[in-house]
Design an enzyme around this catalytic site. Structure first.
Site: not given
Ligand code: PMP
Length: 415
Positions: A130, A207, A210, A233, A372
């Site tokens: 991202h 990261d 998600q 999220k 993104c």
């Protein structure tokens, strides 16, 4: 991933009653919300916690003797404790509240990166990052004379691990990779990446934006140095995120921002820093949303991540199988063997934005665009995609309606 019949099914209709926003008509049709990778909807417990905080407890935290401040502080710190348990950190002090994933990565790049990176060092990211795990590293690499290197992907959207190993060298100081891709759904072998990066002497940031709502997270088992994610999220409020960092590293790192709460003592000549985690929480934080976030994590815990993942996998498979049946009229982007419930696709001959608008007319919320991830889009030779992303409250009936809508559009374009 576990077979749903082994772990027991969720009562999705019951779960849906916990999410008031789902029960509405959009453009005259029942809302089908499939933009969960952008942000998930919030259960009523989170909404109630927000209202309750402002109605009963609102006060600034940490610096007062009065009862409301004590209550607000207690609830704020209780949330930190829930986060610690949720990601299996060894200490609450290793869990820093941020605005979200983006701020967490910027914090590490600006604090760790500025104090550790030197001319000739390398930062390794992947081709599916991202923008928020690209640009902060570009900014600090440029400033410090370091070089950004990129792990390539294959056609399915999986990292080429041989190339990753070739890119690792004594120059590699940081490996910053996404656990699960927001555009492709690919789940990366982060445990292997972490072990190999550590063997090469590099630190690792994961990261988890998600991954955190779909995959059980154990930062100690993973062994990562930093782990970042966003509350919104994981069924929580916007404006809140978490940076996990190993104590030893966080202790060495200089503050990211200066201000109230992050100091021990201030004189005009110099200041000293507060203990962890407060050293990295300058200013009044997003108290209400942090407090409400706890209820989102409790919702996930009570529902069970394994059951959530199994249900979402069923939805994903039904959708991708259905799309495959439409043959050459559909281009699938992101066909990795190991995925979270995200599927990008294109209807041949139709701009993704048009697909999105036509879906919206049927009450179906999907995301369109580059998500993104412009370098990723370039890798696949597309400007953007249509992305359907599934959460625990989505149903097989919704997938059916989505597939019918896609089918209708393919026939319209290709007639
Ligand atoms: N990384 C990934 C993989 C994401 O999906 C997102 C959000 N789309 C981010 C980072 C940034 O998250 P936020 O906007 O909540 O900071």
């Amino acid at each position: 991933m576990t077979n749903p019949s082994v772990i027991g099914r969720l009562d999705i209709e019951k779960i849906r009653t916990l999410f008031p926003v789902l029960h509405q008509q959009v453009n005259g049709k029942p809302l089908i919300y499939l933009d969960n990778a952008a942000t998930t909807q919030k259960p009523i417990s989170v909404l109630k916690a927000l209202g309750h905080y402002y109605q009963s407890d609102n006060a600034n935290i940490h610096r007062a003797a009065h009862t409301l401040a004590a209550r607000a502080t207690e609830y704020y710190e209780a949330s930190r404790h829930t986060v610690k348990e949720f990601i299996h950190a060894s200490e609450v002090e290793e869990c820093i509240f941020t605005k979200g994933t983006t701020e967490g990565i910027n914090l590490v790049a600006q604090s760790w990166g500025r104090s550790k990176l030197k001319v000739g060092d390398e930062v390794l990211i992947s081709g599916m990052e991202h923008h928020s795990n690209i640009v902060p590293w570009q900014l600090i690499s440029e400033e410090k004379g370091a070089t950004l290197r990129v792990i390539p992907m294959n056609e399915a959207g999986e990292l080429v691990m041989d190339e990753f190993e070739k890119l690792l060298s004594p120059k590699t100081k940081m490996v910053a990779v996404v656990y699960a891709s927001n555009a492709l759904g690919t789940i990366n072998p982060v445990k292997e990446i972490i072990a190999k990066s550590h063997a090469a002497g590099a630190k690792v940031l994961i990261d988890g934006a998600q991954a955190t709502s779909h995959i059980p997270i154990d930062v100690q088992d993973l062994g990562c140095d930093f782990f970042v994610f966003s509350a919104h999220k994981v069924y929580g409020p916007t404006g809140v995120g978490v940076l996990y960092g190993k104590r030893e590293l966080l202790q060495q790192m200089p503050p990211y921002q200066g201000g109230g709460e992050m100091i021990k003592e201030v004189t005009f000549e110099q200041s000293t820093w507060n203990e962890l985690p407060y050293k990295f929480e300058a200013g009044t934080p997003n108290i209400a949303d942090v407090i409400a976030f706890k209820y989102a994590l409790e919702f996930v815990n009570e529902t069970g991540k394994e059951k959530i993942a199994a249900h979402e996998k069923e939805l994903l498979l039904a959708f991708t199988d259905g799309l495959t049946k439409f043959g050459h009229t559909i281009q699938l982007i992101g066909t990795a063997a190991n995925k979270v419930s995200v599927q990008s696709f294109l209807i041949k001959g139709q701009h993704p934005f048009d697909t999105g608008m036509l879906m919206d007319a049927k009450g179906i919320a999907v995301r369109t665009g580059h998500h993104c991830t412009q370098p990723l889009m370039k890798r696949f030779g597309v400007e953007g995609t249509v992305r359907a992303s599934f959460a625990v409250y989505n149903t097989l009936d919704e997938v059916k309606v989505l597939l019918e809508a896609v089918h209708g559009l393919t026939k319209q374009v290709n007639k």
